[in-house]
Design a protein around this motif. Structure first.
Motif, PDB file in Angstrom:
ATOM      1  N   LYS A  61      30.062  55.067  55.685  1.00 22.26           N
ATOM      2  CA  LYS A  61      29.205  55.274  54.504  1.00 22.26           C
ATOM      3  C   LYS A  61      28.554  56.651  54.547  1.00 22.26           C
ATOM      4  CE  LYS A  61      27.188  51.026  54.799  1.00 22.26           C
ATOM      5  NZ  LYS A  61      26.157  50.016  54.556  1.00 22.26           N
ATOM      6  N   PHE A  62      28.076  57.040  55.732  1.00 17.14           N
ATOM      7  CA  PHE A  62      27.430  58.347  55.869  1.00 17.14           C
ATOM      8  C   PHE A  62      28.435  59.460  55.568  1.00 17.14           C
ATOM      9  CE2 PHE A  62      25.864  61.983  58.374  1.00 17.14           C
ATOM     10  CZ  PHE A  62      24.637  62.149  57.752  1.00 17.14           C
ATOM     11  N   ALA A  63      29.650  59.336  56.085  1.00 14.72           N
ATOM     12  CA  ALA A  63      30.680  60.345  55.822  1.00 14.72           C
ATOM     13  C   ALA A  63      31.012  60.408  54.328  1.00 14.72           C
ATOM     14  CB  ALA A  63      31.932  60.040  56.645  1.00 14.72           C
ATOM     15  N   ALA A  64      31.079  59.262  53.671  1.00 15.42           N
ATOM     16  CA  ALA A  64      31.360  59.236  52.231  1.00 15.42           C
ATOM     17  C   ALA A  64      30.229  59.903  51.452  1.00 15.42           C
ATOM     18  CB  ALA A  64      31.576  57.800  51.754  1.00 15.42           C
ATOM     19  N   HIS A  65      28.984  59.597  51.829  1.00 18.22           N
ATOM     20  CA  HIS A  65      27.836  60.224  51.161  1.00 18.22           C
ATOM     21  C   HIS A  65      27.888  61.737  51.324  1.00 18.22           C
ATOM     22  CE1 HIS A  65      25.667  56.663  50.010  1.00 18.22           C
ATOM     23  NE2 HIS A  65      25.354  56.298  51.237  1.00 18.22           N
ATOM     24  N   THR A  66      28.003  62.196  52.566  1.00 14.55           N
ATOM     25  CA  THR A  66      27.951  63.638  52.811  1.00 14.55           C
ATOM     26  C   THR A  66      29.134  64.355  52.172  1.00 14.55           C
ATOM     27  OG1 THR A  66      28.944  63.347  55.015  1.00 14.55           O
ATOM     28  CG2 THR A  66      26.529  63.434  54.892  1.00 14.55           C
ATOM     29  N   HIS A  67      30.263  63.683  52.073  1.00 16.16           N
ATOM     30  CA  HIS A  67      31.415  64.277  51.386  1.00 16.16           C
ATOM     31  C   HIS A  67      31.097  64.477  49.894  1.00 16.16           C
ATOM     32  CE1 HIS A  67      35.556  65.321  50.572  1.00 16.16           C
ATOM     33  NE2 HIS A  67      35.539  64.457  49.559  1.00 16.16           N
ATOM     34  N   ARG A  68      30.470  63.473  49.280  1.00 15.88           N
ATOM     35  CA  ARG A  68      30.095  63.585  47.859  1.00 15.88           C
ATOM     36  C   ARG A  68      29.033  64.665  47.653  1.00 15.88           C
ATOM     37  NH1 ARG A  68      30.185  58.057  48.141  1.00 15.88           N
ATOM     38  NH2 ARG A  68      27.922  57.887  48.124  1.00 15.88           N
ATOM     39  N   TRP A  69      28.180  64.870  48.640  1.00 10.63           N
ATOM     40  CA  TRP A  69      27.075  65.822  48.501  1.00 10.63           C
ATOM     41  C   TRP A  69      27.457  67.257  48.850  1.00 10.63           C
ATOM     42  CZ3 TRP A  69      23.469  62.643  52.193  1.00 10.63           C
ATOM     43  CH2 TRP A  69      23.183  61.392  51.615  1.00 10.63           C
ATOM     44  N   LYS A  70      28.603  67.477  49.457  1.00  8.62           N
ATOM     45  CA  LYS A  70      28.900  68.763  50.090  1.00  8.62           C
ATOM     46  C   LYS A  70      28.856  69.957  49.140  1.00  8.62           C
ATOM     47  CE  LYS A  70      33.921  68.563  49.848  1.00  8.62           C
ATOM     48  NZ  LYS A  70      35.145  68.498  50.597  1.00  8.62           N
ATOM     49  N   ASN A  71      29.072  69.770  47.860  1.00 13.68           N
ATOM     50  CA  ASN A  71      29.039  70.898  46.928  1.00 13.68           C
ATOM     51  C   ASN A  71      27.666  71.108  46.293  1.00 13.68           C
ATOM     52  OD1 ASN A  71      31.759  71.602  47.349  1.00 13.68           O
ATOM     53  ND2 ASN A  71      32.412  69.984  45.940  1.00 13.68           N
ATOM     54  N   LEU A  72      26.726  70.263  46.631  1.00 11.24           N
ATOM     55  CA  LEU A  72      25.360  70.422  46.123  1.00 11.24           C
ATOM     56  C   LEU A  72      24.607  71.450  46.963  1.00 11.24           C
ATOM     57  CD1 LEU A  72      24.344  66.657  45.687  1.00 11.24           C
ATOM     58  CD2 LEU A  72      24.985  68.271  43.872  1.00 11.24           C
ATOM     59  N   PRO A  73      23.612  72.105  46.373  1.00 12.70           N
ATOM     60  CA  PRO A  73      22.747  72.963  47.188  1.00 12.70           C
ATOM     61  C   PRO A  73      22.079  72.119  48.285  1.00 12.70           C
ATOM     62  CG  PRO A  73      22.332  73.282  44.839  1.00 12.70           C
ATOM     63  CD  PRO A  73      23.233  72.102  44.959  1.00 12.70           C
ATOM     64  N   GLU A  74      21.797  72.738  49.401  1.00 13.43           N
ATOM     65  CA  GLU A  74      21.290  72.005  50.565  1.00 13.43           C
ATOM     66  C   GLU A  74      19.976  71.283  50.299  1.00 13.43           C
ATOM     67  OE1 GLU A  74      24.482  74.500  51.964  1.00 13.43           O
ATOM     68  OE2 GLU A  74      22.789  74.916  50.631  1.00 13.43           O
ATOM     69  N   ASP A  75      19.087  71.847  49.486  1.00 14.92           N
ATOM     70  CA  ASP A  75      17.849  71.137  49.190  1.00 14.92           C
ATOM     71  C   ASP A  75      18.139  69.851  48.411  1.00 14.92           C
ATOM     72  OD1 ASP A  75      18.564  72.731  46.963  1.00 14.92           O
ATOM     73  OD2 ASP A  75      16.479  72.962  46.320  1.00 14.92           O
ATOM     74  N   GLU A  76      19.153  69.870  47.556  1.00 10.88           N
ATOM     75  CA  GLU A  76      19.542  68.657  46.828  1.00 10.88           C
ATOM     76  C   GLU A  76      20.239  67.660  47.744  1.00 10.88           C
ATOM     77  OE1 GLU A  76      21.447  69.288  43.014  1.00 10.88           O
ATOM     78  OE2 GLU A  76      20.281  71.134  42.722  1.00 10.88           O
ATOM     79  N   GLN A  77      20.973  68.153  48.735  1.00  7.03           N
ATOM     80  CA  GLN A  77      21.578  67.253  49.711  1.00  7.03           C
ATOM     81  C   GLN A  77      20.491  66.492  50.474  1.00  7.03           C
ATOM     82  OE1 GLN A  77      24.859  68.733  52.154  1.00  7.03           O
ATOM     83  NE2 GLN A  77      25.098  70.451  50.730  1.00  7.03           N
ATOM     84  N   LEU A  78      19.414  67.189  50.807  1.00  6.72           N
ATOM     85  CA  LEU A  78      18.290  66.520  51.473  1.00  6.72           C
ATOM     86  C   LEU A  78      17.678  65.459  50.575  1.00  6.72           C
ATOM     87  CD1 LEU A  78      16.386  69.352  53.372  1.00  6.72           C
ATOM     88  CD2 LEU A  78      17.876  67.584  54.316  1.00  6.72           C
ATOM     89  N   VAL A  79      17.536  65.767  49.294  1.00 11.33           N
ATOM     90  CA  VAL A  79      17.009  64.774  48.350  1.00 11.33           C
ATOM     91  C   VAL A  79      17.896  63.538  48.352  1.00 11.33           C
ATOM     92  CG1 VAL A  79      16.595  64.288  45.896  1.00 11.33           C
ATOM     93  CG2 VAL A  79      15.802  66.447  46.889  1.00 11.33           C
ATOM     94  N   LYS A  80      19.202  63.732  48.373  1.00 12.55           N
ATOM     95  CA  LYS A  80      20.135  62.593  48.411  1.00 12.55           C
ATOM     96  C   LYS A  80      19.947  61.781  49.692  1.00 12.55           C
ATOM     97  CE  LYS A  80      22.487  63.337  44.595  1.00 12.55           C
ATOM     98  NZ  LYS A  80      22.415  62.401  43.487  1.00 12.55           N
ATOM     99  N   LEU A  81      19.792  62.453  50.827  1.00 13.04           N
ATOM    100  CA  LEU A  81      19.536  61.746  52.087  1.00 13.04           C
ATOM    101  C   LEU A  81      18.230  60.966  51.993  1.00 13.04           C
ATOM    102  CD1 LEU A  81      20.268  61.189  55.091  1.00 13.04           C
ATOM    103  CD2 LEU A  81      18.853  63.199  55.634  1.00 13.04           C
ATOM    104  N   PHE A  82      17.201  61.589  51.468  1.00 12.40           N
ATOM    105  CA  PHE A  82      15.906  60.917  51.330  1.00 12.40           C
ATOM    106  C   PHE A  82      16.024  59.705  50.405  1.00 12.40           C
ATOM    107  CE2 PHE A  82      13.250  65.030  52.236  1.00 12.40           C
ATOM    108  CZ  PHE A  82      13.829  65.117  53.484  1.00 12.40           C
ATOM    109  N   ASP A  83      16.860  59.815  49.369  1.00 15.39           N
ATOM    110  CA  ASP A  83      17.075  58.682  48.461  1.00 15.39           C
ATOM    111  C   ASP A  83      17.685  57.484  49.190  1.00 15.39           C
ATOM    112  OD1 ASP A  83      16.025  60.034  46.282  1.00 15.39           O
ATOM    113  OD2 ASP A  83      17.990  60.587  45.451  1.00 15.39           O
ATOM    114  N   VAL A  84      18.566  57.740  50.136  1.00 16.75           N
ATOM    115  CA  VAL A  84      19.146  56.652  50.934  1.00 16.75           C
ATOM    116  C   VAL A  84      18.030  55.919  51.675  1.00 16.75           C
ATOM    117  CG1 VAL A  84      20.623  56.114  52.923  1.00 16.75           C
ATOM    118  CG2 VAL A  84      21.419  57.722  51.168  1.00 16.75           C
TER     119      VAL A  84
END
Length: 183
Positions: A61-84
């Motif tokens: 699940k973590f790999a799938a999430h990070t794969h979906r997030w990889k093209n987002l800016p890093e601050d938005e990737q953190l927001v996605k992690l925080f949302d989890v």
């Protein structure tokens, strides 16, 4: 993975996050799923096998999430992690790593290794995200990115623990503050 096996892994995941690894038995799985203990033992001869499967599923699940997030800016990737973490807080769960850590000394060596793999994978991703975000001037912090990743993940884990005691708003407050401090 068979449907029964998937349901067993999902139920074990929930039990680990709510009760802890050592606090549940196969009966806690068999009763709600209306299966016999023998069916669980068929798929998972020992409890450590089940624990490893739960961790493997989390890593997928973590790999799938990070794969979906990889093209987002890093601050938005953190927001996605925080949302989890916020979603886990709303479900009154704690994170899998945070739940397994107190039982770590009692886990089989194979399961300990799998917990280490999970922790290392998450911290490696988070460190890279923080480094890249700082390089692009999207994130701002002093010191080593690996040290900052440790602070972030420990705060996220603590937010879930404190949310159980003080209510779900705690997770939101902590994640908001973490993000504000990094931007």
């Amino acid at each position: 993975m068979s449907e029964t096996k998937e349901k067993i892994v999902a139920m074990a995941d929930q039990l680990i996050r709510v009760k802890g690894f050592n606090a549940f038995s196969y009966k806690d799985i068999s009763d709600p799923l209306s299966v016999k203990n023998a069916a669980i033992h068929y798929h998972f001869p020992v409890k450590a096998d089940l624990g490893i499967s739960v961790i493997d599923k989390e890593l997928e699940k973590f790999a799938a999430h990070t794969h979906r997030w990889k093209n987002l800016p890093e601050d938005e990737q953190l927001v996605k992690l925080f949302d989890v973490f916020r979603k886990h807080s709303q479900a009154h769960n704690i994170c899998l790593m945070g739940s397994l850590a107190p039982d770590y000394g009692t886990l089989s060596p194979d399961m300990q290794q799998k917990v280490q793999e999970m922790a290392t994978g998450i911290l490696t991703w988070l460190t890279h995200c923080l480094e890249q975000g700082r390089r692009k001037k999207l994130l701002h912090f002093k010191g080593d990115a690996g040290d900052r990743a440790l602070l972030v993940i420990s705060n996220l884990q603590a937010s879930l623990l404190l949310s159980r005691v003080l209510g779900g708003g705690i997770c939101n407050r902590i994640t908001k503050r973490l993000l504000e401090d990094l931007r």
